[in-house]
Design an enzyme around this catalytic site. Structure first.
Site, PDB file in Angstrom:
ATOM      1  N   ASP A 193     -13.794  52.582  30.297  1.00 38.77           N
ATOM      2  CA  ASP A 193     -14.801  53.229  31.144  1.00 38.77           C
ATOM      3  C   ASP A 193     -15.045  54.682  30.707  1.00 38.77           C
ATOM      4  O   ASP A 193     -14.127  55.484  30.635  1.00 38.77           O
ATOM      5  CB  ASP A 193     -14.281  53.180  32.590  1.00 38.77           C
ATOM      6  CG  ASP A 193     -15.163  53.918  33.579  1.00 38.77           C
ATOM      7  OD1 ASP A 193     -16.360  54.098  33.288  1.00 38.77           O
ATOM      8  OD2 ASP A 193     -14.647  54.295  34.661  1.00 38.77           O
ATOM      9  N   HIS A 368     -13.475  57.567  38.996  1.00 35.63           N
ATOM     10  CA  HIS A 368     -13.408  57.313  37.551  1.00 35.63           C
ATOM     11  C   HIS A 368     -12.439  58.269  36.862  1.00 35.63           C
ATOM     12  O   HIS A 368     -12.282  59.422  37.270  1.00 35.63           O
ATOM     13  CB  HIS A 368     -14.799  57.455  36.922  1.00 35.63           C
ATOM     14  CG  HIS A 368     -15.790  56.475  37.446  1.00 35.63           C
ATOM     15  ND1 HIS A 368     -15.971  55.228  36.897  1.00 35.63           N
ATOM     16  CD2 HIS A 368     -16.653  56.549  38.501  1.00 35.63           C
ATOM     17  CE1 HIS A 368     -16.910  54.577  37.575  1.00 35.63           C
ATOM     18  NE2 HIS A 368     -17.334  55.359  38.551  1.00 35.63           N
TER      19      HIS A 368
END
Length: 553
Positions: A193, A368
């Protein structure tokens, strides 16, 4: 030979944020990781959602074995109804993810025809030549997993969305141990990611917001409105804990946050003490200092509960002078105008608005990983090949640079939607492209694909015409200065009185709107458009393009 190479083919999410969808192919077997959507830019008139072009999967439908979901956010599951309407394949996901999926498929009448298979961390399962182990990761949503995929050429790890939180509110920590075990055994490729690659350091734990929120709860003397993403179960849990500590009853307002909290409660992610929750209709039965309202609409969506409350147009959520409104979320790029419009309305109501402005203390943390977490995972897995996923091209490029700087990977490879990456135990290289792109969906009464927005609008106008409600509003007073006019082009009224009735509908909408709504052209245009569309469809069974025009004097 080509058949002895593993193929990784991104169909969405590499070159943009959202619409995450990636195919992995070995000979005649394809598995798909995630099936997301993205929301349209403002210039895509008439488009509700954007999903990946799955031409490649449709052309190879006999090879597609299933769709595996990493977690339940819309940018990872939102495209499922569209894809499943074209491909009837099993869908794999964790318990919480599938609970979100069930509601989505039921809405699109696909639930009965779709096989949903529950997966769990550390429980391996096999699809064709692939053996897959879900690995527990932490994110802003609960029950999220990365995927370790054993293939004939080696192990591929796909992180999904993640951050490394070792003390999340639900106690289910990021599984560093299993990642380390795979690193010892050897990882051929890591797909990681890229969302927060611009951020140095570490992303704070979900608990990091509690001290500032505790302070807000302590200082608030009247009603407290708390808005976050409906899927932020951790944040909702913290808000409920603080409400109990500070002796506030909790009302939940807004469909999305009601549905999410009910699912979380059913699955044990929210443990709500008896007597804490009240019905929204009971808000006025309690002193303002004893009420917390969890409300949806943190991104300023025009018809959300918070947007309506901000202009004093909500049945239960009434915001008055001295109330506090907390927006515990980030500003999604593109939504700035809508969010600041709502904040302006709240300030006009003399409410105390607290949002993520970089002031002392955190009221929101990202889901994140930042650079150091990305490096940590790369060091644990030590992959031969590194492929950044999820983000604009600049994010992918920066992420590849960060990965190379760790010094432990063999090669970083940048690919975008449609690229075919072929991998063997010795090399990885791009070889050709498949059809990829965006499909625009107009989810009205039927789900219509918008192949080309310009052609669609031309066709729309040629078949049903255009209706222009023209409204004259005094900019200073917010008053409607004259009777609305309704002008049509290419739209033949069924009877002579239809246009007059349409004018009355517009007038009625304006009369039922507050001066603040009239001063907010985005809100008033949408209200007029929705009411007029409903009236015309009901009376003519036609759907002309309705474009309200406001003349400012």
């Amino acid at each position: 030979m080509t058949e002895n190479k593993l193929k990784i083919i991104p169909l969405g999410g590499l070159g943009e944020f959202g619409m995450n969808c990636l195919a992995i192919r070995w000979q005649d077997d394809i598995i798909v990781i995630d099936a997301g959507l993205m929301f349209p830019e403002s210039e895509l008139l008439g488009v509700d959602i954007v999903v990946p072009d799955i031409t490649y999967l449709v052309e190879n439908r006999q090879c597609v074995r299933g769709i595996i979901l990493t977690h339940g956010h819309e940018d990872h599951i939102g495209g499922l109804p569209w894809i499943l309407s074209e491909l009837n394949v099993p869908v794999y996901g964790t318990e919480f993810t599938l609970a979100y999926v069930e509601g989505k498929l039921e809405e699109h009448k696909l639930l009965d025809s779709t096989e949903l298979i529950e997966i769990a961390p550390k429980s391996k399962f096999t699809i064709g030549p692939f053996t897959i182990e879900p690995i527990r990761v932490t994110h802003s949503l609960v029950d999220c997993v990365a995927l370790a995929i054993e293939t004939p050429v080696g192990v591929i790890v796909h992180t999904g969305d993640f951050k490394i939180d070792l003390s999340p509110p639900d106690g289910k920590a990021f599984d560093l141990h299993t990642f380390a075990e795979y690193g010892k055994r050897g990882v051929l490729a890591l797909l990681q990611d890229s969302t927060n690659v611009d951020r140095p350091g570490y992303t704070p734990s979900e608990w990091a917001v509690k001290p500032r929120l505790d302070e807000v709860f302590s200082r608030t003397k009247k009603k407290l409105f708390f808005s976050c993403f409906s899927s932020s179960i951790y944040r909702i849990r913290i808000a409920l804990d603080l409400a109990q500590t500070h002796h506030r009853k909790v009302a939940v307002v807004g469909r999305s946050i009601v549905e999410s909290s009910e699912i979380a409660q059913d699955l044990g992610y929210l443990d709500i003490p008896p007597g804490l929750m009240i019905n929204p209709g009971q808000i006025n039965d309690y002193a303002p200092e004893n009420v917390l309202i969890l409300i949806s609409g943190t991104q300023g969506e025009p018809m959300s509960a918070l947007s309506r409350a901000a202009v004093d147009n909500h049945k239960h959520a009434r915001i008055v002078s001295g109330d506090t409104v907390v927006l515990s979320s980030r500003v999604i790029p593109g939504n700035e105008k809508s969010i600041y419009r709502v904040i302006d309305h709240l300030c006009r109501r003399d409410a105390n608005v607290i949002f993520d402005d970089g002031a002392s203390g955190l009221i929101h943390v990202s889901g994140h990983a930042s650079q150091e977490e990305q490096r940590l995972l790369i060091n644990l897995l030590r992959p031969k090949f590194f492929i950044p996923v999820h983000g604009d091209y600049r994010h992918l490029k920066k992420h590849a640079q960060v990965a190379v700087e760790t010094g432990v990977i063999g090669q970083a490879i940048l690919i975008e939607d449609g690229d075919v990456l072929e991998i063997t135990p010795k090399e990885a290289r791009k070889n050709g492209k498949v059809t990829a792109g965006r499909v625009c969906i107009d989810s009205g009464s039927n789900v219509d694909v918008v192949e080309d927005i310009v052609i669609r609008d031309r066709r729309h106008i040629s078949e049903d015409g255009i209706v222009l409600p023209i409204i004259t509003i005094n900019k200073l007073s917010g008053k409607v200065e004259s009777q609305p006019e309704v002008v049509t082009r290419g739209f033949a009224a069924v009877d002579a009185g239809l246009i007059e009735n349409a004018r009355q509908i517009v007038s009625k909408t304006l009369e039922g709107s507050s001066s603040e709504e009239k001063a907010d052209y985005g809100v008033i245009k949408e209200k007029v458009r929705v009411d007029l569309k409903r009236f015309i469809q009901k009376n003519t069974s036609r759907r002309p393009l309705i474009m309200p025009v406001i003349l400012e004097i």
